[in-house]
Design an enzyme around this catalytic site. Structure first.
Site, short mmCIF file in Angstrom:
data_model
loop_
_atom_site.label_atom_id
_atom_site.label_comp_id
_atom_site.label_asym_id
_atom_site.label_seq_id
_atom_site.Cartn_x
_atom_site.Cartn_y
_atom_site.Cartn_z
N GLU A 101 -18.98 -3.72 56.00
CA GLU A 101 -18.86 -3.47 54.64
C GLU A 101 -19.90 -3.59 53.89
O GLU A 101 -20.78 -4.54 54.45
CB GLU A 101 -17.99 -4.39 55.15
CG GLU A 101 -16.17 -4.38 55.72
CD GLU A 101 -15.49 -5.35 55.62
OE1 GLU A 101 -14.94 -5.54 56.97
OE2 GLU A 101 -15.77 -6.34 55.31
N CYS A 342 -15.16 -11.84 53.52
CA CYS A 342 -16.25 -10.85 54.33
C CYS A 342 -15.48 -10.48 55.49
O CYS A 342 -14.51 -11.52 56.49
CB CYS A 342 -17.26 -12.23 54.35
SG CYS A 342 -18.07 -12.75 55.77
#
Ligand code: SAH
Ligand code: SF4
Length: 350
Positions: A101, A342
Site C-alpha cells: 500500500e 497501515c
C-alpha cells in the site's frame, strides 16, 4: 529475518535494479553512445516509463534488444480508495504478485507520499493491521521509489515529501531503504530534499546507530507507543530485545551526532498507554532531550480489542509534555475514512 537486499529472482534482471556502472557497461556492450545512459535513466527515474516502447528517443532496435534482456519492474494499481480530505490510498501489485500500500496526501501545493518498505511486516505490533497479517518480503529500492512515482503521476504534481510509514519495518530492509532514500533525494531522480524524507522505525537499535552515520540530513521518526517496558513489550513484541534504556541511549547518540530532532510516534490506546503512569514515563523519556512527540489517535483495526483513547486524554498528554518543555502535536489522522492506517486496505481486500 535479516536486513540484506531481497531482490526479485527470475530469468531476466530488472533494468531499475542495475547500478549506474552496470548500465554504462550494458550500453557499451550494445555498442551504444554514452548519452544513451542518461536517456534511459530519464525514462526510468523521471518519466516513469512503463514499457521499453515508451522510450521514444531510443532507436527501435535498441528498445527491442532491451526488452529481450531485461524487465522494467514497475507497479500495477489493483485498488484505490479516495478520502473526503483528498488523500488517495493505493494497493499496488509488484512484478512477483506481492502487494503493498501507499498513500498520497495533498495539502495546498504540497503532496506528501507514504510508502511501504516491505510487503507485510515481521514485527507483530499488536495495534497494527500489517503486523497482524505477517511478512511476505522486503522491497527493492526501485519498488519503493516506484510507489512515489505512481502517486506523482496520479496527482500529476511534484511530490514534496515522503514518509516511510506504510507497510513494513524500513530498518529490517536497511540497504534498500537507504538506496531508495538516495534515489528520492538525487536531483536527477526524485529531487526531494533530505529533510523532507522521513523514515519511521519501531526501534531497531543497531540500524538507528547506522542511520546516524549517514551523511544526508534524512529525518527519523521512532514508534515509541509506550515508555513503560512492560507495556511496550506487549504492544511491540518484535522489539522486545531492544530495551527502552538502550533506545534512550542510542537516540541520545543520534541527536549528538546529527543535531537533528527525532519524532516519537505515540498512538493513544484507551486504558493501555494513556494512563497517568504512562504519561509520566513518556515525559521522563523525552524531557531534556531534543524530541518532537506526535500524539496519534489509534486507527481502529477491525476485530482488534484495542480502542482509541479520548481527545481529552490526548490534550492531557500534550499539556503534560509542554510542562516539561517537550514539543508535541496531536496529529489528526489523514484519510481516516479510507482505512488509511497501515495495512488496512490490503486486509480488507484479501
Ligand atoms: N514499521 C515502521 C513504519 C511503518 S508503521 C514503524 O513501526 O514505525 C507507521 C506508523 O503507523 C508507526 O508509527 C506505527 O506505529 C503506526 N501505526 C500502526 N498501526 C497503527 C494504528 N492502528 N493506529 C495508529 N497508528 C498506527
Ligand atoms: Fe511493522 Fe511498523 Fe506495523 Fe509494527 S507498526 S507491525 S513495525 S509496520
Amino acid at each position: 529475518m535479516d536486513t540484506e537486499n531481497n531482490t526479485n529472482t527470475g530469468a531476466m534482471r530488472d533494468l531499475k535494479s542495475l547500478s549506474k556502472g552496470e548500465l554504462i557497461k550494458l550500453m557499451e556492450e550494445l555498442g551504444q553512445p554514452a548519452f544513451r545512459v542518461k536517456q534511459v535513466e530519464d525514462w526510468i527515474w523521471n518519466k516513469n516509463a512503463s514499457s521499453f516502447d515508451d522510450m521514444t528517443n531510443l532507436p527501435k532496435s535498441l528498445r527491442t534488444e532491451l526488452a529481450g534482456k531485461l524487465t522494467l519492474g514497475g507497479v500495477e494499481e489493483v485498488a484505490r480508495q479516495v478520502s473526503e480530505d483528498g488523500s488517495r490510498k493505493y494497493l499496488l501489485r509488484l512484478p512477483d504478485g506481492a502487494t503493498v500500500e501507499c498513500v498520497g496526501m495533498p495539502s495546498g501545493k504540497k503532496l506528501a507520499v507514504c510508502v511501504s518498505s516491505q510487503a507485510g511486516c515481521a514485527m507483530g505490533c499488536a495495534f497494527c493491521a500489517t503486523g497482524g497479517a505477517g511478512f511476505t518480503r522486503s522491497l527493492t529500492a526501485s519498488e519503493i521509489y516506484d510507489q512515489v512515482m505512481h502517486v506523482r503521476d496520479d496527482f500529476n504534481t511534484r511530490v514534496t515529501s515522503v514518509v516511510f510509514m506504510g507497510q513494513g519495518e524500513p530498518f529490517m530492509n536497511y540497504d534498500n531503504t537507504l538506496a531508495a532514500l538516495r534515489k528520492l533525494n538525487d536531483p536527477e531522480q526524485g529531487g526531494i530534499g533530505a529533510r523532507h524524507l522521513t523514515v519511521s522505525t519501531c526501534g531497531v537499535i543497531p540500524m538507528i546507530r547506522r542511520f546516524s552515520h549517514e551523511p544526508e540530513q534524512f529525518t527519523l521518526a521512532v514508534s515509541l507507543h509506550s515508555a513503560v517496558q512492560k507495556t511496550r513489550n506487549i504492544l511491540m513484541p518484535g522489539v522486545k530485545k531492544y530495551s527502552l534504556l538502550n533506545l534512550y541511549t542510542v537516540m541520545g547518540e543520534y541527536v549528538d551526532r546529527t543535531g537533528r530532532r527525532p519524532t516519537y510516534e505515540y498512538a493513544l490506546i484507551g486504558g493501555v498507554n494513556d494512563t497517568r503512569d504512562e504519561m509520566d514515563a513518556l515525559c521522563d523519556f523525552c524531557r531534556d532531550t531534543l524530541a518532537h512527540v506526535n500524539l496519534i489517535q489509534l486507527n481502529e483495526v477491525p476485530g482488534s480489542k484495542l480502542k482509541p483513547s479520548t481527545q481529552r486524554k490526548a490534550e492531557d498528554f500534550l499539556n503534560a509534555l509542554a510542562r516539561v518543555g517537550v514539543e508535541a502535536t496531536i496529529r489528526n489522522s489523514r484519510g481516516a475514512d479510507i482505512d488509511a492506517a497501515c495495512g488496512q486496505l490490503k486486509q480488507r481486500l484479501s
